[in-house]
Scaffold this motif. Sequence first.
Motif, mmCIF file in Angstrom:
data_model
loop_
_atom_site.group_PDB
_atom_site.id
_atom_site.type_symbol
_atom_site.label_atom_id
_atom_site.label_comp_id
_atom_site.label_asym_id
_atom_site.label_seq_id
_atom_site.Cartn_x
_atom_site.Cartn_y
_atom_site.Cartn_z
ATOM 1 N N ALA A 131 -5.598 11.121 7.638
ATOM 2 C CA ALA A 131 -4.164 10.603 7.478
ATOM 3 C C ALA A 131 -3.458 10.427 8.619
ATOM 4 C CB ALA A 131 -3.182 11.672 6.608
ATOM 5 N N GLY A 132 -3.513 11.374 9.778
ATOM 6 C CA GLY A 132 -3.255 11.184 11.060
ATOM 7 C C GLY A 132 -3.730 9.858 11.700
ATOM 8 N N LEU A 133 -4.953 9.674 11.678
ATOM 9 C CA LEU A 133 -5.785 8.568 12.355
ATOM 10 C C LEU A 133 -5.233 7.283 11.585
ATOM 11 C CD1 LEU A 133 -9.244 9.939 12.521
ATOM 12 C CD2 LEU A 133 -7.728 9.488 14.494
ATOM 13 N N LEU A 134 -5.067 7.311 10.405
ATOM 14 C CA LEU A 134 -4.640 6.145 9.666
ATOM 15 C C LEU A 134 -2.967 5.749 10.103
ATOM 16 C CD1 LEU A 134 -4.734 4.117 7.157
ATOM 17 C CD2 LEU A 134 -3.572 5.705 5.809
ATOM 18 N N THR A 135 -2.262 6.722 10.335
ATOM 19 C CA THR A 135 -0.778 6.438 10.740
ATOM 20 C C THR A 135 -1.106 5.953 12.283
ATOM 21 O OG1 THR A 135 0.053 8.271 9.449
ATOM 22 C CG2 THR A 135 1.142 7.596 11.129
ATOM 23 N N ALA A 136 -1.871 6.563 12.900
ATOM 24 C CA ALA A 136 -1.865 6.281 14.294
ATOM 25 C C ALA A 136 -2.324 4.443 14.466
ATOM 26 C CB ALA A 136 -2.816 7.050 15.194
ATOM 27 N N LEU A 186 0.282 2.283 13.637
ATOM 28 C CA LEU A 186 1.393 2.180 14.705
ATOM 29 C C LEU A 186 0.771 1.375 15.882
ATOM 30 C CD1 LEU A 186 3.202 5.493 14.278
ATOM 31 C CD2 LEU A 186 4.001 3.355 13.650
ATOM 32 N N LEU A 187 -0.425 1.787 16.178
ATOM 33 C CA LEU A 187 -1.192 0.969 17.467
ATOM 34 C C LEU A 187 -1.212 -0.549 17.188
ATOM 35 C CD1 LEU A 187 -2.610 1.306 20.131
ATOM 36 C CD2 LEU A 187 -4.726 1.642 18.766
ATOM 37 N N ALA A 188 -1.379 -0.930 15.849
ATOM 38 C CA ALA A 188 -1.599 -2.268 15.546
ATOM 39 C C ALA A 188 -0.385 -2.823 15.895
ATOM 40 C CB ALA A 188 -2.208 -2.479 14.138
ATOM 41 N N LEU A 189 0.719 -2.232 15.406
ATOM 42 C CA LEU A 189 2.233 -2.712 15.366
ATOM 43 C C LEU A 189 2.614 -2.939 16.823
ATOM 44 C CD1 LEU A 189 3.753 -1.146 12.481
ATOM 45 C CD2 LEU A 189 3.085 -3.553 12.540
ATOM 46 N N VAL A 240 0.789 -0.054 3.687
ATOM 47 C CA VAL A 240 -0.480 0.917 4.053
ATOM 48 C C VAL A 240 -0.131 2.314 4.305
ATOM 49 C CG1 VAL A 240 -2.339 1.078 5.813
ATOM 50 C CG2 VAL A 240 -1.439 -1.246 5.392
ATOM 51 N N LEU A 241 0.832 2.647 4.790
ATOM 52 C CA LEU A 241 1.123 4.034 4.786
ATOM 53 C C LEU A 241 1.550 4.839 3.713
ATOM 54 C CD1 LEU A 241 3.489 3.685 8.052
ATOM 55 C CD2 LEU A 241 1.386 4.709 7.949
ATOM 56 N N ALA A 242 2.306 4.074 2.737
ATOM 57 C CA ALA A 242 2.765 4.769 1.662
ATOM 58 C C ALA A 242 1.499 4.748 0.466
ATOM 59 C CB ALA A 242 3.846 3.546 0.921
ATOM 60 N N PHE A 249 5.827 10.133 4.239
ATOM 61 C CA PHE A 249 4.910 8.886 4.018
ATOM 62 C C PHE A 249 5.318 7.606 4.734
ATOM 63 C CE2 PHE A 249 3.980 10.932 -0.392
ATOM 64 C CZ PHE A 249 3.100 11.972 0.329
ATOM 65 N N LEU A 250 6.538 7.358 4.760
ATOM 66 C CA LEU A 250 7.202 6.149 5.298
ATOM 67 C C LEU A 250 7.789 6.174 6.786
ATOM 68 C CD1 LEU A 250 7.003 3.379 4.209
ATOM 69 C CD2 LEU A 250 9.137 3.626 3.471
ATOM 70 N N LEU A 251 8.239 7.651 7.050
ATOM 71 C CA LEU A 251 8.836 7.883 8.432
ATOM 72 C C LEU A 251 8.001 7.515 9.522
ATOM 73 C CD1 LEU A 251 10.569 11.108 7.992
ATOM 74 C CD2 LEU A 251 11.557 9.138 7.996
ATOM 75 N N PRO A 252 6.785 7.372 9.584
ATOM 76 C CA PRO A 252 6.248 6.926 10.857
ATOM 77 C C PRO A 252 6.643 5.506 11.144
ATOM 78 C CG PRO A 252 4.639 8.007 9.564
ATOM 79 C CD PRO A 252 5.782 7.839 8.660
ATOM 80 N N LEU A 253 7.020 4.547 10.172
ATOM 81 C CA LEU A 253 7.422 3.293 10.412
ATOM 82 C C LEU A 253 8.535 3.129 11.127
ATOM 83 C CD1 LEU A 253 6.406 0.656 9.410
ATOM 84 C CD2 LEU A 253 8.073 0.613 7.768
ATOM 85 N N TRP A 254 9.492 4.274 11.385
ATOM 86 C CA TRP A 254 10.551 4.121 12.338
ATOM 87 C C TRP A 254 10.038 4.078 13.829
ATOM 88 C CZ3 TRP A 254 11.515 4.340 7.393
ATOM 89 C CH2 TRP A 254 12.884 3.803 6.833
#
Length: 464
Positions: free
Chosen positions: A328-333, A336-339, A357-359, A240-245
């Motif tokens: 969930a994939g679109l939310l993650t993308a 990450l795109l905003a960041l 947001v991810l968690a 849930f939080l790994l995309p942040l890396w």
Amino acid sequence: MSDTLWRSPRTCGAWLAIPCGAAGTALLMLALARVMGLQYANLPDRWLIFMLLLALAALSLALLALEGCGWQLCLFCLLPVGTALFYRVLCLDYCSYDYYDFLGPWAAYFRDNGGFAALKDSVGNYNVPYLYFLAALSYLDVPDFYLIKLFSVLFDVVLAWGGFRLCRLFCPDDSPRPAAVFCLLLLLPTVVLNGACWSQCDAIYAALILHALACGLEKRGAASLALAGLAFSVKLQTVFLLPLWAALWFTGRVKTRHLPLFPAAFLAAIFPALLAGKPLPDILGVYIGQTEAYGDYLTLNAPSVYALLPEALSEHVSLLAPLGIAAAGLLTAGVLLALFLNRQQVTDRALLAGGAVLAIGIPFLLPHMHDRYFFLADVLTLILACMDRRRIPQAALVQIASLGAYYAYLKLEYAFPMALGALLTLAALVWAAHGLFRALCPPADITREIQKRPRPQHRQGRVR
């Protein structure tokens, strides 16, 4: 930090330290009285359990002292620490279905089949790091029922320490907020219930991921990736939080050379099981088996979007589950795109806001989620609320929704309709997205104020 922390006008006066310390000690003595009445332990076991509780209290104060809190503040914190441990003692005799159906039989299997020698067998559907602990219990003549819970309580303390480290990155040295985060995480209802009542172990992976995130924001990439790999070896919910890396990497806080440490740490965690003879496919297939085991349900009492669906629609799992995964994939993308688009000036606060947001959002949108899967959201939103009072409603929304799911499992009845919990979670997700937007696009007057403000200076050469 030194005694200046206690002398800050924003902290309570030193005259409160002694009565608070005395009250905390009294609560620990009350815990002793309660421990002496535990149902499933004899007298020597009860004394051992109480000594372990005292050790956890001492560890809590030692961690605060290690982080530079003065003795007065440590004494003041003894009251919430004592309260948190007393609440956990009240929960120790509760036997959940997870212990009765799963953890207890797994521990018995190791006890009856040679302890660590049984690691090669197919037992349990948790990954092997937790099975090491159950195997170790088989050599002790102490009721595993209590030791399983106390092991999770140990990581409650480690979790609180991780929250302290994260909050301190955003506070001046004389701020009492990191110590407040430490105490509030120990007192957070879902954290108390998860281990001490439910016999669950979500605090383990959550503690590791909080420390990994703190190391990442400190630009200690090697430690960050290694801890993240260990967290992933414990629980799949780390994803849930790994995309942040990815954001930590493209903002330069984690270097490319550090990335192999994630799989290296995972392999190091499973290596003892391989030595014991457990086949690698069995280890790697644990997470696949977990996802497949509950594939017939869109939600398992989780306050997710599927709790909002009418009964007729909730039966179309094969249709709705892929849509939820895609969402969930679109939310993650999107996060990450905003960041990524703001990578040159993205702040640590924005990264933590993205993590919230991810968690919240990923388990809200994914199918097959359990009632405990908002644990990371519970923790992160509390930390953000202590950093920014405007986030307090968001933390309250997440906690109420999550606690409603806990109530449904532990009491076998609903405190309120799960659809209401889903609406509360949705409101918290919107709040979190707004917080990320504000962190990425602060008003011009706030930007000028931040640029003028001196950055807190931390002493070099210590673990923060």
